[in-house]
Design a protein around this motif. Structure first.
Motif, PDB file in Angstrom:
ATOM      1  N   ARG A   1      -4.027  -4.199   2.510  1.00  0.00           N
ATOM      2  CA  ARG A   1      -2.835  -4.297   3.335  1.00  0.00           C
ATOM      3  C   ARG A   1      -2.963  -5.388   4.382  1.00  0.00           C
ATOM      4  O   ARG A   1      -1.992  -6.051   4.742  1.00  0.00           O
ATOM      5  CB  ARG A   1      -2.545  -2.962   4.015  1.00  0.00           C
ATOM      6  CG  ARG A   1      -1.203  -3.028   4.705  1.00  0.00           C
ATOM      7  CD  ARG A   1      -0.655  -1.686   5.085  1.00  0.00           C
ATOM      8  NE  ARG A   1      -1.283  -1.198   6.279  1.00  0.00           N
ATOM      9  CZ  ARG A   1      -1.558   0.059   6.481  1.00  0.00           C
ATOM     10  NH1 ARG A   1      -1.319   0.957   5.563  1.00  0.00           N
ATOM     11  NH2 ARG A   1      -2.113   0.439   7.600  1.00  0.00           N
TER      12      ARG A   1
ATOM     13  N   GLU B   1     -11.666   4.200  -1.597  1.00  0.00           N
ATOM     14  CA  GLU B   1     -10.276   3.913  -1.985  1.00  0.00           C
ATOM     15  C   GLU B   1      -9.449   3.556  -0.759  1.00  0.00           C
ATOM     16  O   GLU B   1      -8.710   2.573  -0.766  1.00  0.00           O
ATOM     17  CB  GLU B   1      -9.642   5.128  -2.681  1.00  0.00           C
ATOM     18  CG  GLU B   1     -10.263   5.487  -4.015  1.00  0.00           C
ATOM     19  CD  GLU B   1     -11.494   6.365  -3.871  1.00  0.00           C
ATOM     20  OE1 GLU B   1     -11.736   6.894  -2.758  1.00  0.00           O
ATOM     21  OE2 GLU B   1     -12.235   6.527  -4.863  1.00  0.00           O
ATOM     22  N   VAL B   2      -9.585   4.380   0.290  1.00  0.00           N
ATOM     23  CA  VAL B   2      -8.806   4.123   1.504  1.00  0.00           C
ATOM     24  C   VAL B   2      -9.207   2.777   2.099  1.00  0.00           C
ATOM     25  O   VAL B   2      -8.374   1.983   2.521  1.00  0.00           O
ATOM     26  CB  VAL B   2      -8.993   5.265   2.520  1.00  0.00           C
ATOM     27  CG1 VAL B   2      -8.376   4.895   3.859  1.00  0.00           C
ATOM     28  CG2 VAL B   2      -8.371   6.547   2.007  1.00  0.00           C
TER      29      VAL B   2
ATOM     30  N   ASN C   1      -7.624   0.085   0.184  1.00  0.00           N
ATOM     31  CA  ASN C   1      -6.195   0.016   0.510  1.00  0.00           C
ATOM     32  C   ASN C   1      -5.954  -0.680   1.844  1.00  0.00           C
ATOM     33  O   ASN C   1      -5.049  -1.497   1.975  1.00  0.00           O
ATOM     34  CB  ASN C   1      -5.598   1.427   0.584  1.00  0.00           C
ATOM     35  CG  ASN C   1      -5.489   2.057  -0.787  1.00  0.00           C
ATOM     36  OD1 ASN C   1      -5.449   1.354  -1.792  1.00  0.00           O
ATOM     37  ND2 ASN C   1      -5.477   3.371  -0.829  1.00  0.00           N
ATOM     38  N   LEU C   2      -6.798  -0.324   2.827  1.00  0.00           N
ATOM     39  CA  LEU C   2      -6.648  -0.923   4.156  1.00  0.00           C
ATOM     40  C   LEU C   2      -6.879  -2.430   4.093  1.00  0.00           C
ATOM     41  O   LEU C   2      -6.117  -3.218   4.625  1.00  0.00           O
ATOM     42  CB  LEU C   2      -7.663  -0.298   5.125  1.00  0.00           C
ATOM     43  CG  LEU C   2      -7.275   1.045   5.724  1.00  0.00           C
ATOM     44  CD1 LEU C   2      -8.474   1.706   6.390  1.00  0.00           C
ATOM     45  CD2 LEU C   2      -6.167   0.871   6.748  1.00  0.00           C
TER      46      LEU C   2
END
Lengths: 538, 310
Positions: free
Chosen positions: B52, B44-45, B48-49
């Protein structure tokens, strides 16, 4: 013409670097200044996103969490003045009248804001996991819950209430970790996405503030006049006047009296001895081991092959004859010697069963492995870093395996990021790896080889390890927890989940007038917050 | 001349575009993205990264976005130092490399001309032999050895004198630059010495020198007015490309002396897979090199009228 350009550029440079006066030396008692080297430019001073050691060290000097570490590495009060932790919740009473460096009051809301920011999926913090002990933290990071649902509330300006999802007996030590530091919402939002970019894009609540930060050149910390415990802070200035990574250059600075502390490598130990410097030793808390690929289709899934490698393995030889830097300990267990157990040290209460080196037994197991796999010879790929130290180690294993087992080891040397990518992709048989602790509890090592841990790069999978870690995670009774970890320790060695290498130690030299510098395995290291300059000879 | 300049500039722009494109694709082919770190991040992270930073978009679209931003002079944000723009980093660090490079070139130019002239004057006598020996060392020993040895010598001198004549490392004022610039310029100095020597020797036997001597011009004047002036011409033409290579190639020296120059961030960015800084520094250096080459070509014609620009 050229001269004019030169003058212009000189002006530019001075503008950029803030024209520093010449060095005043490593320690200066008159002004209470110490001068030091920083290993690298701090990449990230937004505490919700910081991941590296240098940023953590700087943040540890200029920010403060609910609790903090003192110079003897005990947890002491920070922003909080009292607290209570149970299996399901934690409550903190904050000190009254604390101020940020810009004069704004420090309140419980600053913690709520920072912790929500850290688990916010849009922040994409790589350290969000350290808050996963708090209710809904994981779900928020995955985008399944709104950030307001995080289990932390400011009951009033000076009371913080935290809901825990599982017994977390070490929760207090987590509150000293940078990701748990407070951030003032109004200030954060006023920086318009540049929070932490420069010295003026931060406000501080720790013992020091950053008074000057010239990127890649120097960072200067000055005593925070708003710090609640400023009487305990003896230094006025911590001047990281150099940002250098070259070990020889750093020791040159130390020798010429420009900096107060420097690390030693094998080549530099003699020079330190010749100069009669004050050589100290520090165990940085990390454990190094060889990870074994347990994925389907890998030869290393074969138990007898792994057992053969284990019988050949000789951590003492590796530490004393290959790495040779004093301070490293031969590896015996995934749990390092400094971890706390029930009452004393974990490893004293639950010693790891000794791993014996026995080349004859190794060959027996190797023969069995060949038979089971239906091969005449085994070739494995060892992934390692590409630096002198990693090369020495991988070549040592290559010749040792060839000599003792007739096993061919192919070396795959990769620089940092590429090695990590290959580790993540499982593109290896064996890999030289290590693990540094995130908090001061056996769990930070204990859950490393559970089936659900992303850092388990060999994808080792053993239901009994998972079960024991579950037991530990669901209890706050130290005995139950430590017995479960002791079981994990035994299984990992018996089943040869990994091969132990060493616990890392390091040597460093310190100026003889600089005292009370704290070194620690978990938390900001080194810590100069409570250091002092003494007179010569005392 | 004007048409030639325009033509060279257009060629230069195409070269820079090619450099940018090749770097962009090569960079994305290297395993290990900017976000991979010692601690694994959850899917998930990671997602997200990537979202972005726009790394979730198809490569061609990323390339298009990068190119359109670059044309507007925006190289984006550093992946390793998130809150800082690549433009800021270049603007802050290039002057440092440039000043160091120019000082190094001054050392190299002055030293090269002086020693080259000396060797020619004392041809096959002991100064010649000694200097040529030093030149061989200067050309063959890599700069990191000079840097380390230079720094060690500084430590010893400072210790003997009991105070710091020159700082051992760090950055701030002119005293921090002298030793690194000298070290950085040594290789070029050695090269220029050799070049100067051969061009001096060539000129010694030229007709106009003989004419000058036969007219009774004093030896010192023959040397300074006629010999040196003419011999220095090839050296000047070589200096141009040297400026580019010295101001860009100071990584090792910057690293050892703790100098916050662009060479350092160029190399570190590659190690950290810092996509923004890799692209920014590569394109910047590429453009700088191309520009220097064009300027030198134009100077050729100006210095030596025999050269015709086609």
């Amino acid at each position: 013409m050229g001269f004019v350009v030169l003058l212009f550029l000189l002006g530019q440079v001075n503008q950029c670097t803030g024209m520093r006066s010449s060095s005043i030396g490593a320690v200066d008692a008159a002004t209470g200044t110490i001068t030091l080297n920083l290993a690298q430019e701090p990449p990230q001073l937004d505490s919700t996103k910081a991941t590296d050691q240098v940023s953590g060290m700087v943040l540890g000097h200029v920010m403060e969490g609910l609790l903090r570490y003192d110079e003897n590495n005990n947890l002491i009060e920070g922003v909080a003045e009292s607290w209570s932790v149970t299996d399901t919740e934690a409550n903190f009473k904050l000190k009254q009248d604390l101020l940020w460096s810009n004069g704004t009051p420090i309140t419980a809301h600053d913690f709520v804001f920072a912790w929500r920011k850290a688990v916010d999926p849009l922040t994409a913090s790589q350290y969000a996991f350290i808050l996963f002990f708090i209710e809904n933290a994981r779900e928020i990071t995955q985008g399944d819950m709104p950030i307001e649902s995080l289990g932390v509330t400011a009951v009033d300006d000076h009371t913080l209430h935290v809901k825990l999802i599982e017994p977390t007996p070490f929760f207090l030590s987590l509150t000293a970790f940078p990701t748990y530091f407070p951030i003032n919402q109004a200030f954060y939002e006023s920086r318009d996405g540049r929070y932490g970019a420069n010295a003026e894009d931060l406000i501080y609540n720790g013992p020091f503030t950053i008074s000057q930060w010239v990127h890649n050149a120097n960072v200067r910390l000055e005593k925070n006049q708003n710090y609640w415990n400023k009487e305990a802070v003896h230094l006025n200035v911590i001047d990281f006047a150099y940002i250098l990574s070259d070990a020889n250059a750093i020791i040159n600075l130390f020798e010429s009296g420009d900096i107060a502390q420097a690390g030693l490598n094998v080549e530099l130990v003699d020079r330190a001895l010749r100069n009669r410097w004050d050589i100290r030793q520090h165990v940085d808390g990390s454990v190094f081991f060889m990870e074994i690929n347990y994925r389907e289709g890998r030869l290393t899934r074969n138990y007898n092959l792994r057992k053969a490698l284990q019988y050949v393995n000789d951590p003492s030889e590796l530490v004393n004859k290959v790495i040779k830097l004093p301070g490293n300990l031969p590896g015996e267990s995934i749990f390092p010697v400094w971890l706390k157990g029930v009452n004393g040290k974990f490893r004293e209460e639950f010693p790891a069963k000794p791993l014996v080196t026995n080349n004859d037994k190794a060959r027996e197991h190797y023969a069995l492995a060949l038979e089971e796999l239906g091969l005449d010879k085994i070739t494995l790929v060892m992934l390692s870093g590409d630096n002198p130290s990693a090369n020495k180690q991988s070549e040592y294993y290559q010749s040792k395996y060839a000599k003792e087992l007739g096993l061919e080891l192919k070396l795959d040397r990769q620089i940092f990021k590429q090695r990590l990518q290959k580790m993540t992709d499982g593109d290896f048989d064996l890999v030289l790896a290590g693990w540094g602790p995130d908090y001061a509890d056996a769990l930070t090592f204990g859950d490393l080889f559970t089936s659900w841990n992303e850092n388990n790069r060999g994808r080792y999978n053993n239901p009994e390890v998972d079960r024991q870690v579950d037991i530990a995670k669901n209890s706050s009774d130290p005995r139950v927890r430590m017995e479960a970890f002791a079981r994990v320790q035994d299984i990992l060695n018996e089943d040869v989940a990994i091969l132990m290498n060493y616990e890392r130690g390091s040597l460093y030299v310190v100026h003889d007038r600089l005292k009370n510098v704290a070194r620690r395995s978990v938390g900001p290291d080194p810590d100069y917050a409570f250091a002092r300059i003494v007179d010569k000879g005392s | 001349m004007a048409w030639y300049t325009v033509k060279r500039l257009i060629q230069g722009i195409i070269t820079v575009w090619f450099i940018a494109t090749a770097t962009f694709w090569a960079m994305h082919e290297v395993p290990g993205d900017p976000f991979i770190g010692e601690k694994a991040v959850s899917p998930e992270v990671e997602a997200n990264l990537k979202a972005r930073w726009g790394l979730d978009k198809p490569p061609l679209e990323q390339y298009w976005i990068f190119m359109t931003n670059m044309l507007q002079g925006d190289f984006g944000i550093s992946f390793a130092q998130e809150s800082r723009s690549v433009n800021d980093i270049i603007l802050e660090r290039f002057p440092v490399s440039a000043i160091l490079g120019i000082l190094a070139i001054v050392f190299a130019g002055l030293g090269g001309v002086l020693y080259g002239a000396l060797t020619a004057l004392y041809r096959n006598q002991w100064p010649d032999v000694l200097i040529i020996l030093l030149v061989i060392i200067g050309i063959s020993v890599p700069s990191f050895v000079f840097a380390s040895v230079g720094q060690l010598i500084l430590v010893v001198i400072n210790q003997i004198l009991g105070f710091n004549v020159l700082p051992v490392a760090g950055w701030g004022d002119i005293s921090h630059m002298l030793v690194p610039a000298l070290v950085l310029g040594l290789g070029t100095m050695a090269f220029l010495t050799r070049l100067m020597r051969s061009s001096m020797l060539e000129i010694v036997s030229a007709d106009f020198i003989r004419t000058a001597r036969s007219k009774g011009v004093p030896a010192a004047q023959v040397f300074s007015r006629h010999q040196l002036r003419n011999a220095v011409l090839p050296v000047i033409t070589v200096l141009g490309p040297s400026v580019a290579s010295i101001t860009t190639g100071g990584f090792v020296v910057e690293n050892i002396f703790g100098i916050p120059g662009l060479g350092q961030s160029f190399v570190l960015a590659v190690q950290q897979s810092d996509y923004g800084v890799i692209m920014g520094t590569t394109v910047f250096y590429g453009a700088f090199l191309v520009l220097m080459v064009i300027i030198v070509d134009l100077l050729y014609a100006w210095i030596d009228p025999r050269v015709r620009l086609e």
